[in-house]
Design a protein around this motif. Structure first.
Motif, PDB file in Angstrom:
ATOM      1  N   ALA A 163      -9.553  -1.148   3.886  1.00  0.00           N
ATOM      2  CA  ALA A 163      -9.861   0.287   3.824  1.00  0.00           C
ATOM      3  C   ALA A 163      -9.626   0.820   5.241  1.00  0.00           C
ATOM      4  CB  ALA A 163     -11.287   0.508   3.364  1.00  0.00           C
ATOM      5  N   ASN A 164      -8.449   1.394   5.440  1.00  0.00           N
ATOM      6  CA  ASN A 164      -7.959   1.669   6.792  1.00  0.00           C
ATOM      7  C   ASN A 164      -8.314   3.076   7.294  1.00  0.00           C
ATOM      8  OD1 ASN A 164      -6.482   1.069   9.157  1.00  0.00           O
ATOM      9  ND2 ASN A 164      -4.635   2.048   8.333  1.00  0.00           N
ATOM     10  N   LYS A 165      -8.193   3.264   8.572  1.00  0.00           N
ATOM     11  CA  LYS A 165      -8.397   4.542   9.269  1.00  0.00           C
ATOM     12  C   LYS A 165      -9.870   4.947   9.310  1.00  0.00           C
ATOM     13  CE  LYS A 165      -3.762   6.188   8.001  1.00  0.00           C
ATOM     14  NZ  LYS A 165      -2.861   7.321   7.886  1.00  0.00           N
ATOM     15  N   ILE A 166     -10.770   3.976   9.408  1.00  0.00           N
ATOM     16  CA  ILE A 166     -12.198   4.319   9.488  1.00  0.00           C
ATOM     17  C   ILE A 166     -12.500   5.160  10.734  1.00  0.00           C
ATOM     18  CG2 ILE A 166     -13.038   2.350   8.137  1.00  0.00           C
ATOM     19  CD1 ILE A 166     -13.762   0.963  10.769  1.00  0.00           C
ATOM     20  N   ASP A 167     -11.638   5.059  11.748  1.00  0.00           N
ATOM     21  CA  ASP A 167     -11.862   5.848  12.965  1.00  0.00           C
ATOM     22  C   ASP A 167     -11.681   7.336  12.744  1.00  0.00           C
ATOM     23  OD1 ASP A 167      -8.830   6.509  14.281  1.00  0.00           O
ATOM     24  OD2 ASP A 167      -8.939   4.976  12.741  1.00  0.00           O
ATOM     25  N   THR A 168     -11.114   7.729  11.580  1.00  0.00           N
ATOM     26  CA  THR A 168     -10.907   9.161  11.337  1.00  0.00           C
ATOM     27  C   THR A 168     -12.089   9.814  10.636  1.00  0.00           C
ATOM     28  OG1 THR A 168      -9.805   8.765   9.225  1.00  0.00           O
ATOM     29  CG2 THR A 168      -8.395   8.848  11.182  1.00  0.00           C
ATOM     30  N   VAL A 169     -13.112   9.046  10.306  1.00  0.00           N
ATOM     31  CA  VAL A 169     -14.326   9.651   9.755  1.00  0.00           C
ATOM     32  C   VAL A 169     -14.894  10.572  10.848  1.00  0.00           C
ATOM     33  CG1 VAL A 169     -16.701   9.191   8.990  1.00  0.00           C
ATOM     34  CG2 VAL A 169     -14.821   7.687   8.249  1.00  0.00           C
ATOM     35  N   GLY A 175      -0.887   2.980   6.518  1.00  0.00           N
ATOM     36  CA  GLY A 175      -1.089   2.205   7.750  1.00  0.00           C
ATOM     37  C   GLY A 175      -0.632   0.760   7.712  1.00  0.00           C
ATOM     38  N   LYS A 176       0.287   0.426   6.803  1.00  0.00           N
ATOM     39  CA  LYS A 176       0.769  -0.963   6.692  1.00  0.00           C
ATOM     40  C   LYS A 176       1.416  -1.439   7.997  1.00  0.00           C
ATOM     41  CE  LYS A 176       3.425   0.237   3.220  1.00  0.00           C
ATOM     42  NZ  LYS A 176       2.951   1.608   2.966  1.00  0.00           N
ATOM     43  N   THR A 177       2.357  -0.625   8.497  1.00  0.00           N
ATOM     44  CA  THR A 177       3.071  -1.010   9.709  1.00  0.00           C
ATOM     45  C   THR A 177       2.123  -1.075  10.902  1.00  0.00           C
ATOM     46  OG1 THR A 177       4.923   0.226   8.783  1.00  0.00           O
ATOM     47  CG2 THR A 177       5.138  -0.494  11.070  1.00  0.00           C
ATOM     48  N   SER A 178       1.233  -0.086  10.991  1.00  0.00           N
ATOM     49  CA  SER A 178       0.292  -0.051  12.116  1.00  0.00           C
ATOM     50  C   SER A 178      -0.615  -1.278  12.099  1.00  0.00           C
ATOM     51  CB  SER A 178      -0.579   1.200  12.043  1.00  0.00           C
ATOM     52  OG  SER A 178       0.222   2.345  11.948  1.00  0.00           O
ATOM     53  N   LEU A 179      -1.037  -1.670  10.921  1.00  0.00           N
ATOM     54  CA  LEU A 179      -1.923  -2.825  10.822  1.00  0.00           C
ATOM     55  C   LEU A 179      -1.202  -4.108  11.260  1.00  0.00           C
ATOM     56  CD1 LEU A 179      -4.781  -3.630  10.004  1.00  0.00           C
ATOM     57  CD2 LEU A 179      -3.936  -4.049   7.694  1.00  0.00           C
ATOM     58  N   VAL A 185     -11.380  -1.161   8.083  1.00  0.00           N
ATOM     59  CA  VAL A 185     -10.655  -1.447   9.328  1.00  0.00           C
ATOM     60  C   VAL A 185     -10.088  -0.167   9.940  1.00  0.00           C
ATOM     61  CG1 VAL A 185      -9.873  -3.765   8.615  1.00  0.00           C
ATOM     62  CG2 VAL A 185      -8.393  -1.805   8.239  1.00  0.00           C
ATOM     63  N   SER A 186      -9.684  -0.282  11.180  1.00  0.00           N
ATOM     64  CA  SER A 186      -8.843   0.735  11.788  1.00  0.00           C
ATOM     65  C   SER A 186      -7.681   0.033  12.473  1.00  0.00           C
ATOM     66  CB  SER A 186      -9.614   1.563  12.814  1.00  0.00           C
ATOM     67  OG  SER A 186      -8.685   2.280  13.605  1.00  0.00           O
ATOM     68  N   ALA A 187      -6.476   0.338  12.008  1.00  0.00           N
ATOM     69  CA  ALA A 187      -5.287  -0.241  12.630  1.00  0.00           C
ATOM     70  C   ALA A 187      -5.086   0.373  14.012  1.00  0.00           C
ATOM     71  CB  ALA A 187      -4.065   0.013  11.754  1.00  0.00           C
ATOM     72  N   MET A 188      -5.737   1.521  14.229  1.00  0.00           N
ATOM     73  CA  MET A 188      -5.604   2.219  15.505  1.00  0.00           C
ATOM     74  C   MET A 188      -6.504   1.591  16.567  1.00  0.00           C
ATOM     75  SD  MET A 188      -3.902   4.949  16.408  1.00  0.00           S
ATOM     76  CE  MET A 188      -3.915   6.547  15.611  1.00  0.00           C
ATOM     77  N   THR A 189      -7.785   1.431  16.256  1.00  0.00           N
ATOM     78  CA  THR A 189      -8.750   0.937  17.252  1.00  0.00           C
ATOM     79  C   THR A 189      -8.965  -0.579  17.151  1.00  0.00           C
ATOM     80  OG1 THR A 189     -10.658   1.165  15.801  1.00  0.00           O
ATOM     81  CG2 THR A 189     -10.033   3.113  17.081  1.00  0.00           C
ATOM     82  N   GLY A 237       0.814  -1.206   0.000  1.00  0.00           N
ATOM     83  CA  GLY A 237       0.000   0.000   0.000  1.00  0.00           C
ATOM     84  C   GLY A 237       0.844   1.251   0.000  1.00  0.00           C
ATOM     85  N   HIS A 238       0.178   2.390  -0.210  1.00  0.00           N
ATOM     86  CA  HIS A 238       0.859   3.688  -0.265  1.00  0.00           C
ATOM     87  C   HIS A 238       1.470   4.025   1.100  1.00  0.00           C
ATOM     88  CE1 HIS A 238       1.629   7.447  -2.337  1.00  0.00           C
ATOM     89  NE2 HIS A 238       1.293   8.104  -1.245  1.00  0.00           N
ATOM     90  N   VAL A 239       2.555   4.798   1.045  1.00  0.00           N
ATOM     91  CA  VAL A 239       3.231   5.198   2.281  1.00  0.00           C
ATOM     92  C   VAL A 239       2.245   5.944   3.205  1.00  0.00           C
ATOM     93  CG1 VAL A 239       4.075   7.371   1.269  1.00  0.00           C
ATOM     94  CG2 VAL A 239       5.281   6.368   3.218  1.00  0.00           C
TER      95      VAL A 239
END
Ligand code: GDP
Length: 362
Positions: free
Chosen positions: A138-144, A28-32, A206-210, A23-25
Motif C-alpha cells: 500500500a504505497n505513498k503513505i507519505d502523502t497522507v 509506484g512500481k518503478t519507484s519502489l 510503504v512509501s517508495a519515496m521515503t 500494479g496500476h500505472v
C-alpha cells in the motif's frame, strides 16, 4: 544407464526466489524497485554484485541490514531475493518458466489514495490465474495529509510518530484496500495480523519515496518465501541451466544478444544452448556471458564484463551467433552432457505451451 550426470554429482541447493512487481500505472512500481535497488547498493558491501542484467539481486545479508530487527539472517537459508527490473503485467505474463509464471512471488503495488484501479484488478486476475503468491504494498503513505516522514523506518516506528488523526486516516485507506481485496475473494489483512500467508494476503504500508515500510516489505517477502516456497527453490545448482528470455537486443561488438533470467542450474561461457525462436528452436554456442560492469569502471571500458559461469537465480546477457529470431518469453536450455534432440524437444514443447496460452488470452 548412461551417466549423464543429472542428480549424480552435486547436492541440491536453494536458489533465490524471483520477485515481480505489478500494479496500476503511476501507483509506484518503478519507484519502489528504485528504492529497493538504492537501499541494496547503500547497504551492500562494496563490490557485491547487486545489479544483474534485467534484475536486481538483494542477498540475505543486505535484506537483513535494510530490514534491521525484522530479519535475523540466522532464521533463513534462502540466499535472498531477485527482483525483475521490468515491472508490469505484460512482462509478468510474457515471462514464463515451464508451466507457470517465471516469478515465484509478486508485489502488487496499490496507491493508498487512489485505491483499486482497472489495472489493479487486472493484476489480481493474472496473479489468481497463475497462482502466484503475493503481498500488497500500500504505497505513498507519505502523502497522507499531515504525514511525519521517517526515512527508511519500519512501519511500526513511523506509525508511532504520527498523530492520531493522521494514523486513523491511513488506517481508513488501508481498510478500504483490504475491503477491495475481499470483494475479489482474497482474504487480506495488515501483514502483522496475518498468521498464514498462504491463506491470507498481507498488506504492507510503504512509501517508495521515503523508504518507510520498505524494511517490512523485504522482511515479509523473505519470510513468506522461506516458510512456503523452500521446496520449490531446491535446484541442482551445477546442472544444465534453464531460463527465460527477457529481451532480445543488439549490442555493439556482440551482435544480437539475449538477456535471460536463469531459474535453474548453471550456464557456462562454453555451453551449447537451445533457445526458443520465432520459427523453430535455435541451437547455438555461447560466445560470452555478460554482466554489467560496476559503475566506477564504466567510463573507460565496455559496459559489460565477461563471466565464466553463473548459477540460478540470476539475470545475465548471453552473446551467441544465430540469435536474431529469438523471442522474449521463450525458453533457454543448456545442453551439456545430454542428447541435443532431447533438449530441442523440451524447448519445442515449452514453445507450444506458450502458443496455446497466448491464444487463450486472445
Ligand atoms: P509506475 O507507473 O507504477 O511505475 O509508477 P512510478 O514509480 O513511475 O510513480 C509514479 C509517480 O508517483 C512518480 O511521480 C513518483 O515519483 C510518484 N511516487 C511513487 N511512489 C511514491 C511514494 O511513495 N510517495 C510519493 N509521494 N510519490 C510517489
Amino acid at each position: 544407464d548412461t551417466d549423464t550426470g543429472a542428480g549424480s554429482h552435486d547436492p541440491t541447493s536453494l536458489r533465490t526466489p524471483i520477485v515481480a512487481v505489478l500494479g496500476h500505472v503511476d501507483h509506484g512500481k518503478t519507484s519502489l524497485l528504485d528504492k529497493i535497488r538504492g537501499s541494496a547498493v547503500i547497504e551492500g558491501e562494496a563490490g557485491a554484485i547487486t545489479q544483474h542484467i534485467g534484475a536486481t539481486a538483494v542477498p540475505l545479508d543486505v535484506v537483513s541490514s535494510i530490514a534491521g530487527d525484522l530479519v535475523n539472517p540466522d532464521d533463513f537459508d534462502l540466499p535472498g531475493l531477485l527482483f525483475i527490473d521490468t515491472p508490469g503485467h505484460h512482462s509478468f505474463t510474457t515471462l514464463r518458466s515451464r508451466g507457470g509464471a517465471l516469478a515465484d512471488i509478486a508485489i502488487l503495488v496499490v496507491d493508498v489514495n487512489d485505491g483499486f484501479q482497472p489495472q489493479t484488478l487486472e493484476a489480481l486476475d493474472i496473479l489468481k490465474r497463475s497462482q502466484t503468491p503475493f503481498i500488497v504494498a500500500a504505497n505513498k503513505i507519505d502523502t497522507v495529509p499531515g504525514w511525519n516522514a521517517n526515512e527508511d523506518s519500519p512501519i511500526n516506528a513511523t506509525y508511532e510518530a504520527q498523530s492520531d488523526r493522521v494514523s486513523s486516516r491511513l488506517d481508513e485507506s488501508l481498510y478500504e484496500i483490504i475491503g477491495n481485496l475481499s470483494d475479489e475473494d482474497f482474504s487480506a489483512d495488515l501483514y502483522w495480523r496475518v498468521q498464514n500467508f498462504q491463506r491470507n494476503v498481507g498488506v504492507v504500508p510503504v512509501s517508495a519515496m521515503t523508504g518507510e515500510g520498505v524494511p517490512d516489505l523485504l522482511a515479509v517477502m523473505m519470510g513468506l518465501s522461506q516458510r512456503y516456497m523452500k521446496e520449490e527453490m531446491e535446484i541442482d545448482v551445477q546442472g544444465p541451466g534453464v531460463g527465460t528470455v527477457l529481451e532480445v537486443k543488439e549490442e555493439k561488438g556482440f551482435g544480437t544478444t539475449i538477456d535471460i533470467v536463469l531459474y535453474d542450474g548453471t550456464i557456462k561461457a562454453d555451453d551449447q544452448i537451445v533457445v526458443g525462436g520465432m520459427n523453430q528452436p535455435i541451437v547455438t554456442d555461447v560466445r560470452a556471458l555478460l554482466q554489467p560492469r560496476p559503475l566506477a569502471e564504466i567510463r573507460t571500458e565496455s559496459r559489460f564484463e565477461k563471466v565464466d559461469e553463473i548459477s540460478a537465480a540470476s539475470g545475465i546477457k548471453v552473446a551467441a551467433p544465430e540469435l536474431a529470431d529469438a523471442m522474449a518469453g521463450a525458453p533457454v536450455r543448456v545442453v551439456r552432457n545430454r542428447e541435443l534432440d532431447e533438449v530441442v524437444d523440451e524447448v519445442e514443447a515449452e514453445l507450444a505451451d506458450i502458443a496455446v496460452d497466448t491464444e487463450e488470452q486472445g
